[in-house]
Design a protein around this motif. Structure first.
Motif, mmCIF file in Angstrom:
data_model
loop_
_atom_site.group_PDB
_atom_site.id
_atom_site.type_symbol
_atom_site.label_atom_id
_atom_site.label_comp_id
_atom_site.label_asym_id
_atom_site.label_seq_id
_atom_site.Cartn_x
_atom_site.Cartn_y
_atom_site.Cartn_z
ATOM 1 N N ARG A 1 -19.772 7.953 30.509
ATOM 2 C CA ARG A 1 -20.057 8.594 29.219
ATOM 3 C C ARG A 1 -20.528 10.021 29.423
ATOM 4 O O ARG A 1 -21.224 10.332 30.392
ATOM 5 N N ARG A 2 -20.165 10.870 28.484
ATOM 6 C CA ARG A 2 -20.588 12.266 28.549
ATOM 7 C C ARG A 2 -21.999 12.406 27.982
ATOM 8 O O ARG A 2 -22.435 11.585 27.158
ATOM 9 N N PRO A 3 -22.734 13.428 28.409
ATOM 10 C CA PRO A 3 -24.057 13.659 27.819
ATOM 11 C C PRO A 3 -23.947 13.929 26.317
ATOM 12 O O PRO A 3 -23.040 14.651 25.875
ATOM 13 N N GLN A 4 -24.846 13.353 25.551
ATOM 14 C CA GLN A 4 -24.835 13.570 24.105
ATOM 15 C C GLN A 4 -25.256 15.001 23.789
ATOM 16 O O GLN A 4 -26.243 15.503 24.331
ATOM 17 N N MET A 5 -24.525 15.631 22.893
ATOM 18 C CA MET A 5 -24.878 17.002 22.488
ATOM 19 C C MET A 5 -25.185 17.020 20.977
ATOM 20 O O MET A 5 -26.305 16.783 20.570
ATOM 21 N N ASP A 6 -24.193 17.255 20.129
ATOM 22 C CA ASP A 6 -24.438 17.262 18.679
ATOM 23 C C ASP A 6 -25.075 15.945 18.234
ATOM 24 O O ASP A 6 -24.750 14.884 18.760
ATOM 25 N N PHE A 7 -25.961 16.024 17.239
ATOM 26 C CA PHE A 7 -26.444 14.771 16.665
ATOM 27 C C PHE A 7 -25.617 14.415 15.432
ATOM 28 O O PHE A 7 -25.130 15.300 14.724
ATOM 29 N N PRO A 8 -25.416 13.116 15.183
ATOM 30 C CA PRO A 8 -24.598 12.688 14.048
ATOM 31 C C PRO A 8 -25.345 12.864 12.719
ATOM 32 O O PRO A 8 -26.537 13.171 12.695
ATOM 33 N N VAL A 9 -24.627 12.634 11.634
ATOM 34 C CA VAL A 9 -25.243 12.749 10.309
ATOM 35 C C VAL A 9 -26.328 11.684 10.154
ATOM 36 O O VAL A 9 -26.171 10.534 10.567
ATOM 37 N N GLN A 10 -27.436 12.112 9.546
ATOM 38 C CA GLN A 10 -28.648 11.286 9.474
ATOM 39 C C GLN A 10 -29.341 11.530 8.142
ATOM 40 O O GLN A 10 -29.302 12.651 7.620
ATOM 41 N N CYS A 11 -29.965 10.521 7.579
ATOM 42 C CA CYS A 11 -30.897 10.759 6.476
ATOM 43 C C CYS A 11 -31.940 9.651 6.442
ATOM 44 O O CYS A 11 -31.696 8.526 6.886
ATOM 45 N N VAL A 12 -33.119 10.018 5.926
ATOM 46 C CA VAL A 12 -34.277 9.124 5.925
ATOM 47 C C VAL A 12 -35.059 9.312 4.638
ATOM 48 O O VAL A 12 -35.263 10.444 4.181
ATOM 49 N N ILE A 13 -35.503 8.218 4.052
ATOM 50 C CA ILE A 13 -36.425 8.248 2.908
ATOM 51 C C ILE A 13 -37.837 8.456 3.450
ATOM 52 O O ILE A 13 -38.290 7.703 4.308
ATOM 53 N N CYS A 14 -38.516 9.477 2.951
ATOM 54 C CA CYS A 14 -39.864 9.797 3.449
ATOM 55 C C CYS A 14 -40.972 9.533 2.429
ATOM 56 O O CYS A 14 -42.150 9.492 2.799
ATOM 57 N N SER A 15 -40.623 9.365 1.171
ATOM 58 C CA SER A 15 -41.641 9.180 0.132
ATOM 59 C C SER A 15 -42.129 7.741 0.047
ATOM 60 O O SER A 15 -43.093 7.442 -0.662
ATOM 61 N N LEU A 16 -41.456 6.837 0.768
ATOM 62 C CA LEU A 16 -41.826 5.423 0.770
ATOM 63 C C LEU A 16 -41.922 4.933 2.213
ATOM 64 O O LEU A 16 -41.149 5.357 3.068
ATOM 65 N N GLU A 17 -42.855 4.045 2.455
ATOM 66 C CA GLU A 17 -42.974 3.431 3.777
ATOM 67 C C GLU A 17 -41.989 2.263 3.900
ATOM 68 O O GLU A 17 -41.266 1.952 2.955
ATOM 69 N N ASP A 18 -41.982 1.605 5.037
ATOM 70 C CA ASP A 18 -41.032 0.501 5.240
ATOM 71 C C ASP A 18 -41.232 -0.617 4.224
ATOM 72 O O ASP A 18 -40.281 -1.248 3.776
ATOM 73 N N VAL A 19 -42.495 -0.874 3.875
ATOM 74 C CA VAL A 19 -42.812 -1.874 2.853
ATOM 75 C C VAL A 19 -43.811 -1.235 1.891
ATOM 76 O O VAL A 19 -44.806 -0.643 2.320
ATOM 77 N N ASN A 20 -43.521 -1.340 0.575
ATOM 78 C CA ASN A 20 -44.332 -0.654 -0.430
ATOM 79 C C ASN A 20 -44.673 -1.595 -1.574
ATOM 80 O O ASN A 20 -43.847 -2.398 -1.992
ATOM 81 N N ALA A 21 -45.888 -1.451 -2.096
ATOM 82 C CA ALA A 21 -46.265 -2.129 -3.334
ATOM 83 C C ALA A 21 -46.316 -1.068 -4.427
ATOM 84 O O ALA A 21 -47.032 -0.067 -4.301
ATOM 85 N N ILE A 22 -45.519 -1.252 -5.465
ATOM 86 C CA ILE A 22 -45.443 -0.241 -6.525
ATOM 87 C C ILE A 22 -45.535 -0.920 -7.888
ATOM 88 O O ILE A 22 -45.339 -2.129 -8.032
ATOM 89 N N LYS A 23 -45.811 -0.108 -8.895
ATOM 90 C CA LYS A 23 -45.774 -0.581 -10.276
ATOM 91 C C LYS A 23 -44.353 -0.435 -10.807
ATOM 92 O O LYS A 23 -43.609 0.444 -10.369
ATOM 93 N N PRO A 24 -43.938 -1.268 -11.756
ATOM 94 C CA PRO A 24 -42.594 -1.126 -12.322
ATOM 95 C C PRO A 24 -42.464 0.199 -13.064
ATOM 96 O O PRO A 24 -43.424 0.698 -13.647
#
Length: 393
Positions: A258-281
C-alpha cells in the motif's frame, strides 16, 4: 541541532488548556471538546488538537537555529529564520486532521491499534510563513519541477523530535517534489499560527504545512529538508498511515502493498450533540464541520433525524458574511466548512450527517465497510443518539 533540541524525557512539557481531553499523556495527545470546534471558523490555538510522538523540543537559541537543505540538488544550504522571514510571507487557512480522527468509533466494531481519538483530532488555522516553492528556489530548484537534474523526485522533512518508532531517531515524512514546488499547492514553512508565533506544541520555531493532506505529513520542529529519489523510508511513511482492507490483520499484513496515505477523504461530524443526548421535544439545532482533502470543496451536507430514512440539506458557511460556494475563488479551498440544520425532534432517534465533496465523493454509510487494523480514515456517516424526555430534564 544548534539552537533546538529534542529532549529525552518529559520534564519540560509546555502548559496546556485544562479542558482538553487527554488521550495519551506521554507523548502528549489530546483533543478539545467537540462543541469547541464549531464555536469559531478558525480554531483557537489552545483548542487545536495536540498530536505528538515524543517529548516537545526545546529552543535554546533561536538565532543559531537553521534548516539544512541538501540531497539531490546543486546548492545545499543552511537557512536561518532571518532567511526564511525575508521571503514573501503568505497566510494560508488550512484544516489539519489526524488520520486517526474518529478511531474510537471504529474500534467499537473491532479492536484497532492507535491513540483513541474521538471526533476532534482536527482543527482549522491561519498559517503564516514562506512557500516551500520559494524556499526551494534558493537552492536552485525552479517552480513546478518534477525532478532535479540529479534525479530528486521527493522532498523529505526531518524533525528535531525523537520518537520510539524510529528507534530514538527523528520523525520524518515526504511529499512529491512537484507538489513542493507548485505555488498553488500552498505548502508552507510556517512560523505563525493564527497571527501569532507558533507555540511549542505546534512546531515552534518552524514547521511544514501540507494543506489537504493528513496531518502526519505536516512535520513540526523542522530540522532539515532532503531532496531524494524515492519517497521517505521512515516508519510513519512505510509502516503506518496506510489504508488496508478489513481482511488484513497483524498476521498477514504486508506494508509494501500500500502507498502512504496523503489526501484525506471527505468527512463530516456533528459537534453540537454528544454521542448520547437527553433533550426536550421540539426544534434541535445540528451543527458541525465538513472537510475534504486535496483542496476539494464541500458540495453538500445532508442531515437526517430518523436514522437515515429521510434527509434535509444543511446550510454551509466559512467566514461570516461571505456566502460559501464550493470551489469558488471566494472560498478557502484548504479549510473546513461548518454546517447547520434545524429540525423538529419529538421522539428518541438517531441523528446522522454525511457530506459530499466537489468531486461527488460521498462518505461510506457503515464503519464496518472501512474498518482497518490501524483505525485510520473513519469517514463513515456520523451518528449521534438522542433520547427525548417529556418531563423536566
Amino acid at each position: 541541532m544548534p539552537g533546538v533540541r529534542g529532549p529525552s524525557d518529559y520534564s519540560r512539557e509546555p502548559p496546556r488548556h485544562p479542558s482538553l481531553q487527554i488521550n495519551a499523556k506521554e507523548p502528549f495527545n489530546a483533543e478539545p471538546p467537540r462543541s469547541a470546534l464549531v464555536s469559531s471558523y478558525v480554531t483557537p490555538v489552545d483548542f487545536f488538537y495536540k498530536r505528538n510522538h515524543g517529548p516537545i523540543p526545546v529552543v535554546d537559541d533561536i538565532h543559531s537555529y537553521s534548516v539544512y537543505i541538501s540531497g539531490l540538488i546543486e546548492n545545499p544550504k543552511h537557512l536561518f529564520m532571518k532567511d526564511i522571514r525575508a521571503l514573501p510571507k503568505y497566510n494560508v487557512t488550512a484544516t489539519l486532521q489526524c488520520a486517526g480522527n474518529r478511531r474510537t468509533a471504529m474500534s467499537k466494531t473491532r479492536t484497532v491499534k492507535g491513540v483513541g481519538w474521538d471526533v476532534s483530532a482536527i482543527g482549522n488555522a491561519v498559517w503564516g510563513g514562506a512557500k516551500l516553492a520559494d524556499v526551494l528556489e534558493l537552492v536552485g530548484i525552479p517552480k513546478l519541477t518534477g525532478a532535479t537534474k540529479s534525479g530528486g523526485k521527493h522532498v523529505e522533512f526531518v524533525s528535531v523530535d525523537k520518537c520510539k518508532e524510529e528507534n530514538g531517531g527523528p520523525y520524518k515524512a515526504s511529499i512529491p517534489l512537484i507538489q513542493a514546488t507548485n505555488p498553488e499547492a500552498d505548502v508552507l514553512l510556517a512560523y505563525e499560527m493564527n497571527g501569532e508565533t507558533l507555540n511549542r506544541d505546534h512546531g515552534y520555531p518552524l514547521r511544514v504545512i501540507v494543506p489537504g493532506v493528513i496531518g502526519a505529513r505536516s512535520v513540526k520542529w523542522l530540522d532539515s529538508i532532503n531532496v531524494i529519489t524515492e519517497e521517505c523510508q521512515g516508519f510513519f511513511m512505510q509502516k503506518d498511515y496506510k489504508m488496508f482492507p478489513p481482511s488484513v490483520n497483524w498476521d498477514n499484513i504486508n506494508w509494501s502493498t500500500r502507498r502512504p496515505q496523503m489526501d484525506f477523504p471527505v468527512q463530516c461530524v456533528i459537534c453540537s450533540l454528544e454521542d448520547v443526548n437527553a433533550i426536550k421535544p421540539g426544534k434541535v439545532k445540528i451543527t458541525g464541520y465538513a472537510a475534504s482533502g486535496g483542496g476539494r470543496g464541500i458540495e453538500r451536507v445532508d442531515v437526517s433525524v430518523d436514522g437515515g430514512k429521510t434527509w434535509i440539506e444543511a446550510s454551509r458557511y466559512q467566514r461570516t458574511g461571505i456566502p460559501y460556494i464550493s470551489e469558488h475563488t471566494s472560498s478557502e479551498k484548504w479549510a473546513w466548512v461548518l454546517f447547520e440544520a434545524t429540525s423538529d425532534v419529538q421522539q428518541s432517534t438517531e441523528i446522522v450527517a454525511k457530506a459530499v465533496d466537489s468531486a461527488a465523493n460521498v462518505q461510506p454509510e457503515k464503519v464496518e465497510d472501512i474498518w482497518n487494523l490501524r483505525g485510520i480514515l473513519n469517514t463513515s456517516w456520523h451518528r449521534v443518539q438522542v433520547r427525548v424526555g417529556h418531563s423536566n430534564l
